[in-house]
Design a protein around this motif. Sequence first.
Motif, PDB file in Angstrom:
ATOM      1  N   PRO A   1      55.875  39.819  47.084  1.00  0.00           N
ATOM      2  CA  PRO A   1      54.452  39.767  47.074  1.00  0.00           C
ATOM      3  C   PRO A   1      53.897  40.519  48.218  1.00  0.00           C
ATOM      4  CG  PRO A   1      55.400  37.621  46.975  1.00  0.00           C
ATOM      5  CD  PRO A   1      56.538  38.403  47.333  1.00  0.00           C
ATOM      6  N   THR A   2      53.183  41.535  47.997  1.00  0.00           N
ATOM      7  CA  THR A   2      52.656  42.258  49.176  1.00  0.00           C
ATOM      8  C   THR A   2      51.015  42.366  49.130  1.00  0.00           C
ATOM      9  OG1 THR A   2      54.732  43.624  48.557  1.00  0.00           O
ATOM     10  CG2 THR A   2      52.827  44.985  49.854  1.00  0.00           C
ATOM     11  N   LEU A   3      50.422  42.334  50.167  1.00  0.00           N
ATOM     12  CA  LEU A   3      49.190  42.341  50.357  1.00  0.00           C
ATOM     13  C   LEU A   3      48.814  43.901  50.343  1.00  0.00           C
ATOM     14  CD1 LEU A   3      46.312  41.054  51.031  1.00  0.00           C
ATOM     15  CD2 LEU A   3      47.037  41.536  53.362  1.00  0.00           C
ATOM     16  N   VAL A   4      47.653  44.469  49.132  1.00  0.00           N
ATOM     17  CA  VAL A   4      47.489  45.465  49.042  1.00  0.00           C
ATOM     18  C   VAL A   4      46.033  45.570  49.075  1.00  0.00           C
ATOM     19  CG1 VAL A   4      47.304  47.427  47.339  1.00  0.00           C
ATOM     20  CG2 VAL A   4      49.356  45.865  47.612  1.00  0.00           C
ATOM     21  N   ALA A   5      45.245  46.628  49.964  1.00  0.00           N
ATOM     22  CA  ALA A   5      43.835  46.932  49.959  1.00  0.00           C
ATOM     23  C   ALA A   5      43.801  48.111  48.953  1.00  0.00           C
ATOM     24  CB  ALA A   5      43.335  47.174  51.348  1.00  0.00           C
ATOM     25  N   PHE A   6      42.686  47.974  48.067  1.00  0.00           N
ATOM     26  CA  PHE A   6      42.416  49.033  47.263  1.00  0.00           C
ATOM     27  C   PHE A   6      40.851  49.427  47.335  1.00  0.00           C
ATOM     28  CE2 PHE A   6      42.980  45.536  44.367  1.00  0.00           C
ATOM     29  CZ  PHE A   6      41.827  45.892  43.344  1.00  0.00           C
ATOM     30  N   GLU A   7      40.261  50.427  46.828  1.00  0.00           N
ATOM     31  CA  GLU A   7      39.178  50.785  46.619  1.00  0.00           C
ATOM     32  C   GLU A   7      38.861  51.205  45.139  1.00  0.00           C
ATOM     33  OE1 GLU A   7      38.702  52.747  51.207  1.00  0.00           O
ATOM     34  OE2 GLU A   7      37.712  53.584  49.558  1.00  0.00           O
ATOM     35  N   ARG A   8      37.743  50.524  44.777  1.00  0.00           N
ATOM     36  CA  ARG A   8      37.280  50.864  43.408  1.00  0.00           C
ATOM     37  C   ARG A   8      35.804  51.312  43.339  1.00  0.00           C
ATOM     38  NH1 ARG A   8      38.542  46.255  39.385  1.00  0.00           N
ATOM     39  NH2 ARG A   8      40.614  46.868  39.560  1.00  0.00           N
ATOM     40  N   GLY A   9      35.484  52.648  43.299  1.00  0.00           N
ATOM     41  CA  GLY A   9      34.273  52.832  43.600  1.00  0.00           C
ATOM     42  C   GLY A   9      33.858  52.607  44.963  1.00  0.00           C
ATOM     43  N   ARG A  10      32.710  51.951  45.239  1.00  0.00           N
ATOM     44  CA  ARG A  10      32.166  51.565  46.532  1.00  0.00           C
ATOM     45  C   ARG A  10      33.010  50.073  46.900  1.00  0.00           C
ATOM     46  NH1 ARG A  10      25.826  52.952  46.320  1.00  0.00           N
ATOM     47  NH2 ARG A  10      26.361  55.408  46.308  1.00  0.00           N
TER      48      ARG A  10
ATOM     49  N   MET B   1      45.250  45.631  39.258  1.00  0.00           N
ATOM     50  CA  MET B   1      44.652  47.084  39.644  1.00  0.00           C
ATOM     51  C   MET B   1      44.315  47.630  38.482  1.00  0.00           C
ATOM     52  SD  MET B   1      46.906  47.927  42.774  1.00  0.00           S
ATOM     53  CE  MET B   1      46.101  49.248  43.383  1.00  0.00           C
ATOM     54  N   GLN B   2      43.827  48.894  38.488  1.00  0.00           N
ATOM     55  CA  GLN B   2      43.365  49.660  37.316  1.00  0.00           C
ATOM     56  C   GLN B   2      43.826  51.003  37.700  1.00  0.00           C
ATOM     57  OE1 GLN B   2      39.292  48.752  36.436  1.00  0.00           O
ATOM     58  NE2 GLN B   2      39.459  46.740  36.218  1.00  0.00           N
ATOM     59  N   PRO B   3      43.836  51.971  36.572  1.00  0.00           N
ATOM     60  CA  PRO B   3      43.637  53.545  36.906  1.00  0.00           C
ATOM     61  C   PRO B   3      42.228  53.736  37.637  1.00  0.00           C
ATOM     62  CG  PRO B   3      44.583  53.031  34.552  1.00  0.00           C
ATOM     63  CD  PRO B   3      43.916  51.533  35.084  1.00  0.00           C
ATOM     64  N   GLY B   4      42.533  54.729  38.503  1.00  0.00           N
ATOM     65  CA  GLY B   4      41.386  55.064  39.324  1.00  0.00           C
ATOM     66  C   GLY B   4      40.982  54.367  40.600  1.00  0.00           C
ATOM     67  N   ASP B   5      41.800  53.373  40.838  1.00  0.00           N
ATOM     68  CA  ASP B   5      41.946  52.573  42.014  1.00  0.00           C
ATOM     69  C   ASP B   5      42.317  53.418  43.101  1.00  0.00           C
ATOM     70  OD1 ASP B   5      40.546  50.291  40.727  1.00  0.00           O
ATOM     71  OD2 ASP B   5      42.437  49.212  40.673  1.00  0.00           O
ATOM     72  N   VAL B   6      42.135  53.253  44.282  1.00  0.00           N
ATOM     73  CA  VAL B   6      42.643  53.900  45.165  1.00  0.00           C
ATOM     74  C   VAL B   6      43.260  53.066  46.390  1.00  0.00           C
ATOM     75  CG1 VAL B   6      42.104  55.662  47.130  1.00  0.00           C
ATOM     76  CG2 VAL B   6      40.913  55.857  45.242  1.00  0.00           C
ATOM     77  N   ILE B   7      44.623  53.055  46.502  1.00  0.00           N
ATOM     78  CA  ILE B   7      45.324  52.129  47.333  1.00  0.00           C
ATOM     79  C   ILE B   7      44.982  52.661  48.751  1.00  0.00           C
ATOM     80  CG2 ILE B   7      47.410  51.553  48.333  1.00  0.00           C
ATOM     81  CD1 ILE B   7      48.349  51.613  45.282  1.00  0.00           C
ATOM     82  N   VAL B   8      44.567  52.107  49.794  1.00  0.00           N
ATOM     83  CA  VAL B   8      44.299  52.525  50.968  1.00  0.00           C
ATOM     84  C   VAL B   8      45.029  51.870  52.381  1.00  0.00           C
ATOM     85  CG1 VAL B   8      42.061  53.282  50.530  1.00  0.00           C
ATOM     86  CG2 VAL B   8      42.267  50.999  51.208  1.00  0.00           C
ATOM     87  N   ALA B   9      45.570  50.736  51.738  1.00  0.00           N
ATOM     88  CA  ALA B   9      46.486  50.025  52.787  1.00  0.00           C
ATOM     89  C   ALA B   9      47.549  48.977  51.979  1.00  0.00           C
ATOM     90  CB  ALA B   9      45.486  49.055  53.734  1.00  0.00           C
ATOM     91  N   MET B  10      48.671  48.876  52.955  1.00  0.00           N
ATOM     92  CA  MET B  10      49.743  47.897  52.224  1.00  0.00           C
ATOM     93  C   MET B  10      50.271  47.029  53.625  1.00  0.00           C
ATOM     94  SD  MET B  10      53.116  49.393  50.469  1.00  0.00           S
ATOM     95  CE  MET B  10      54.427  48.462  50.407  1.00  0.00           C
TER      96      MET B  10
END
Lengths: 716, 262
Positions: free
Chosen positions: A442-451, A406-415
């Motif tokens: 270990p955790t499944l994470v959904a994140f958005e980066r731009g589109r 993950m990077q700064p600017g990412d948006v976590i939308v689901a866990m």
Amino acid sequence: MQRLFGLSVAGLALALTGCGRLPEDSTPSMAVTELSASKPPSDIENAIRRVYPAIVRLDVISERAADGRMRKERSFGSGALIRADGHLITNHHVAGRAVRIRCRLWDGEEVEGELVGTDPLADVTVVRLKMENRRRDTPLTVAEFGDSDALKVGDAVFAMGSPGGVAQSVTRGIVSNTALILPGGSPSLDGENVGSLVRWIAHDARIFGGNSGGPLVNSEGRIVGINEIGFAGIGGAIPGNLARSIAEQIIEQGRVDRSWTGLTVQPRLKGLEFDRGALVAGILPDSPAAETDLQPGDILLAYDGIPVNCAIPEDLPVFNALVLGTPIGKEVALHYWRNGEERETRLTTRRRDPALGRDRYLRAWGMTARNFTLFSAIAARRDNTDGVLVSSISAGGPAAQAEPAMQPGDVIVAMENEPIRNLEELEARTEKLLEGREDARPTLVAFERGRNHFLTIVRVGPAPRPDRPERPKRPEFHAVLQHLPQPLAETLGLEGPAGVRVAYVFPGLSADQAGLKTGDIILRFDGEPVRGRRPEEIAQFNRLFRSRKVGATASLEVRRGNETLALEMTLAEGADAAGDPDRYEARELDFEARALTLQDRALRKLPENLQGLLVERVEPSSAADLAGLQIGDIMISLAGEPTPDTAALEKTVKTLAETRPRYVQVFVRRGVQTLFLEIEAEWGSKDGVPSDDATDTTAPNGDASEEERGAEEADK
Amino acid sequence: MSRLLRWCLAIAAAAAIRVAAGPLEDAGRKVYAEYAGAVVPISAVVRIEVPGSGRGPQEGKVNFYGTIVGEDGLTAISATALSPFSGMLEQLESGGIRPAVSVTQIRARLSDGASVSLRQIFTDDDLDLAFLLPDPDPEKPAPKWPKPVIFAPGVEARIFDKLLCLSGTAELLGWAVVGGTGEINGVITHPRRYYLIERSFSNMTGVPVFRADGRALGLAVARREPVSQTGRGLRVQQIVWVLPSDAIAEAIEQARRAAAKP
């Protein structure tokens, strides 16, 4: 280029060193003492008499999101008491992100302060002295506000404050401009553009670092501004009337309420044949203005019945103040001009959100994150404020080590396939995930980066302790050796490449027991010449030495003065010079210490029987730092418990983490002195997830992410 | 290009391959088939801090190779892969302050794709050798370990002896394991035995080197010396050489003893 006149500690090390602390019962400073005897008072004296005793020096520890955690920073600034119950006004950039505030009153009394509320848009903050903690009962002197609108260019003004963080001062000047704007761009604080609201009172009273938040006073001794910036030798103060109204709101309700329309205007273009109105520049989507007929290019003539006139940039803050000051939820009429006719439309204002959410530290994720506000969501071109914005990441933390990382600017939308709408949900889910566990999960994470929509696995959990691998038992020479460059070797009468000089012999150990002395020159080791013309040959000799077995004997051919001696040495264990000494990071108290090595004892000439640990790291601006703990201190005891080794330190720290005392005494040796220090501990939660106290910065915080930064200026 | 010319080139190439093939190459193919799985890419998080430098700790991920040397997954690596200052702390000490290095989150990726957590159990900075022991997730099926490389005592070689090596492509080609051949350029005997090998043969550490008969000769490790230290950083000279199997076998025993301790 303008400068904010808060003062960071980093640039003031020397000045602080010379700063003596006044005793609690010290008398008021000379300036005021003398004034009380003079007669009749001049304007200057009058002004000083009324405001000087209300000046407060602020020593502030703030937090800023960086590298995946909240980093503490120390700075100084000024403030002025405005209420007898202990409320004082200062700048947001001085104390708006504070986690700890120490206030020093004019007579030397020190009182802890607490943040009441802050307004980054106007750069105004209110702090309250914790009156219940005062040791004196003398009433506070309070400064009064004057009418800043009545100021004229040329009026005498006085800048008061604590420049340099070391003393209170007064400088005199005149008002140079009553509506200063900064064409090159004004300060952006927590994503808010201060210049969109504030037109500064420019003056030439000299201000320095640390003057920020201090009052600008008129000749009647009333506050007409709060000093904030310096610009090309000119000081800039937030107008007192604006500062006062904001401070009053904060004192009353802890926050500042403002209206938002989503409408942006700009000064009329020169080519437009209008002598009134403002050019509509843009309309934000999903805003109240978006529901009207207004379009970019229209000329706004009146807002809520009040004529609008934006001919030059100086006019914009006036219009913005009008909009921001509209009661929230009020329906207002907008008159505008389009295609040769005057038209009318209406909108209902909405509450204005802060530009950015508050950063919070998520230790179990190795990152800081924040919620979206309406503005930041619009700037990031998001449909709503759902999701958690990652603001910074620790390079070695779980979020950075996820695959993909993950990077700064990412948006976590689901866990774990459950939507995450905000930081509170993310924290609650994390706490639940780690309940009863001591290891990472270990955790499944959904994140958005731009589109892009990514999935990753983050090992959420407490930061792992580093491994302490065992090291082989190897012999140690127990003496410090010096290489002898050719000219030195020749001077000492050495021929050929052999010969190293003994610079120090550790007492009582193998070299000492073999009879080696400081000043000896070792010529041969087990019959082989010992080379020593270059520094690396010392390391090579040590490696040779360590290649032997512990307990074996070795012969040394040594030159001492004019004599050549044969010494026999029993090789004894001691790996500390080559290996990595045991160290322990007391995370709870923000320092790290390690075992003393023989080299430490030699270099510092420590007493042979001294038991302690070498302090190797102290977190800047932490409680340990504030207590005065320094790198290089030898820690002899902690909370009264001796600390001869890292195991003892670890045991004591763990006990303290359970009992959580407010004050922790540290006994250290520094140079030849010993002294007691007192850490005012800040205990987090007992699990891996910090408590609210530990994570909530109590103030809007952090810089805008790259994504937000680009858009925010244009959007507001 | 005419069809005839293409045929000629193909025949010539096939002949060249056939001519180049020999006992060394055959042994190499056998070594590759047996032990390629034992060469594993490893990642770890390394935190470096120089106390009193005014800079906070620097943290980052490092990637390197290790060699599985035990049926339980015991893995040998070059100590400098985890700690850039390994073996140099003594020289880098200044005013009693040494750089502090700590390592966490060590993970190996096996050839079947499994990712296994490891812990560092034993480190010998003098030899530039460290050992990692698997710390598998009890909630997951036990990983299937590949055949380990056996470092037996008494396996030696002489200058100009031919060698086989297993190495890797790192990130560039997905951490694929590749083979190589080379020879010994020099034998250091003092104070310890090391084999110098061609630089082009393998500049990677943590990978095994075999004799032409397929027996493991040693592990590629590094020797580093600080050359100069400036405000802009530290200049380090490095040489990769082969630590003989004798020393590795002895260190494995020490590592086993360390692992057995509570």
